[in-house]
Design a protein around this motif. Structure first.
Motif, PDB file in Angstrom:
ATOM      1  N   PRO A 192       0.803  -1.236   0.000  1.00  0.00           N
ATOM      2  CA  PRO A 192       0.000   0.000   0.000  1.00  0.00           C
ATOM      3  C   PRO A 192       0.834   1.283   0.000  1.00  0.00           C
ATOM      4  O   PRO A 192       0.259   2.364   0.027  1.00  0.00           O
ATOM      5  N   ASP A 193       2.170   1.179   0.007  1.00  0.00           N
ATOM      6  CA  ASP A 193       2.999   2.385   0.063  1.00  0.00           C
ATOM      7  C   ASP A 193       2.813   3.219  -1.202  1.00  0.00           C
ATOM      8  O   ASP A 193       2.811   2.681  -2.312  1.00  0.00           O
ATOM      9  N   PRO A 194       2.671   4.529  -1.045  1.00  0.00           N
ATOM     10  CA  PRO A 194       2.487   5.390  -2.221  1.00  0.00           C
ATOM     11  C   PRO A 194       3.801   5.891  -2.805  1.00  0.00           C
ATOM     12  O   PRO A 194       4.803   6.023  -2.103  1.00  0.00           O
ATOM     13  N   SER A 195       3.816   6.123  -4.088  1.00  0.00           N
ATOM     14  CA  SER A 195       4.833   6.938  -4.756  1.00  0.00           C
ATOM     15  C   SER A 195       4.065   7.698  -5.827  1.00  0.00           C
ATOM     16  O   SER A 195       2.924   7.342  -6.156  1.00  0.00           O
ATOM     17  N   LEU A 196       4.662   8.731  -6.381  1.00  0.00           N
ATOM     18  CA  LEU A 196       3.935   9.540  -7.352  1.00  0.00           C
ATOM     19  C   LEU A 196       3.536   8.724  -8.569  1.00  0.00           C
ATOM     20  O   LEU A 196       2.421   8.837  -9.081  1.00  0.00           O
ATOM     21  N   GLY A 197       4.441   7.874  -9.059  1.00  0.00           N
ATOM     22  CA  GLY A 197       4.121   7.017 -10.203  1.00  0.00           C
ATOM     23  C   GLY A 197       3.066   5.982  -9.868  1.00  0.00           C
ATOM     24  O   GLY A 197       2.185   5.696 -10.674  1.00  0.00           O
ATOM     25  N   ARG A 198       3.160   5.412  -8.678  1.00  0.00           N
ATOM     26  CA  ARG A 198       2.180   4.415  -8.246  1.00  0.00           C
ATOM     27  C   ARG A 198       0.787   5.033  -8.137  1.00  0.00           C
ATOM     28  O   ARG A 198      -0.216   4.416  -8.494  1.00  0.00           O
ATOM     29  N   MET A 199       0.714   6.253  -7.648  1.00  0.00           N
ATOM     30  CA  MET A 199      -0.572   6.936  -7.530  1.00  0.00           C
ATOM     31  C   MET A 199      -1.192   7.180  -8.898  1.00  0.00           C
ATOM     32  O   MET A 199      -2.414   7.054  -9.071  1.00  0.00           O
TER      33      MET A 199
END
Length: 262
Positions: free
Chosen positions: A220-227
């Protein structure tokens, strides 16, 4: 004169943009309005408002908190990526540029072979071998960034090793390692700083691309690309989930590009 003024203005604008982005990320180290991974079934796809300034996603997670956390993750990956590329690239460039000969031929042929592959394609190959994940992407992208730093440093060493200050150091009995890293390396500062800003810019985009393809930071960790990847299925329902992380990426790229124009 006019171009110099324009370049100075671009530099100041770039510094201002990056300062704002970094301030946003630094605040996220100590405070986020909500837990970035906390889900709220009663607040799914809420539009931006007073309760959630950047709205919420399809799981009811606060987008502002996730952008703050995701920006920190993306910059962390980019920073380590550039650090790996710069460290090993500088070593390769220093030894090949200073000594030349067979060492130069072997290492630079390997360097050219790695550089000949499209960077994202090579990163995909490396990640497919070692598996997805934040640290695996750092390793993969770090390897890819080595050739660019090696070429830049090598060209500087080839020029600088013929300068008088190097010849004087040799006459005084300085060792090769001292000459390479105490006398010559500081004189590559300007070109290295430029390469670092370009490298960081490219690393942000590369991390965003890898995470968008779901090979980088894992949920569930976010990154800008993942979002951006998670938001594409809800573009018409909750476009703010893609707009705000997209703005962060765009501002980062523009800021570093303007800084590098000086």
């Amino acid at each position: 004169m006019k171009n110099k003024k324009i370049n100075n203005l671009n530099f100041k604008i770039g510094i201002s943009i990056i300062s704002l982005v970094l301030l946003f990320i630094i605040i996220g180290l100590f405070y986020t309005p909500y837990d970035p991974n906390a889900m709220d079934g009663t607040a799914k796809n809420m539009a931006p408002g007073f309760t959630h300034l950047f709205g919420t996603d399809n799981f009811g997670r606060d987008v502002l908190s996730r952008v703050m956390e995701g920006g920190r993750t993306t910059f962390f990956v980019a920073l380590l990526t550039v650090a790996i590329g710069a460290f090993f690239g500088t070593l390769v460039g220093a030894f090949t540029g200073y000594y030349g000969g067979w060492l130069d031929e072997i290492l630079m042929r390997i360097n050219d072979g790695v550089a000949s592959f499209p960077s994202i394609l090579l990163a995909l190959i490396v990640v497919s071998l070692i598996g997805p994940g934040k640290y695996n992407v750092i390793i993969a992208l770090g390897i890819i960034f080595i050739p660019s730093f090696a070429r830049v440093v090598r060209s500087e060493y080839i020029t600088l090793k013929e300068r008088d200050f190097v010849k004087n150091a040799k006459l005084m009995g300085a060792s090769d390692l001292r000459i390479m890293f105490v006398h010559i390396l500081p004189n590559t500062k300007a070109i290295l700083l430029s390469s670092l800003t370009i490298g960081f810019n490219n690393a942000v985009l590369a991390e965003a691309g890898m995470s968008y393809l779901q090979l980088g930071v894992q949920p569930p960790d976010p990154s800008l690309g993942r979002m951006l990847s998670e938001a594409q299925s809800y573009m018409f329902m909750s476009p703010w989930c893609a707009i705000f992380p997209g703005i962060m990426i765009v501002l980062s790229v523009i800021g570093f590009s303007l800084i590098n124009e000086r």
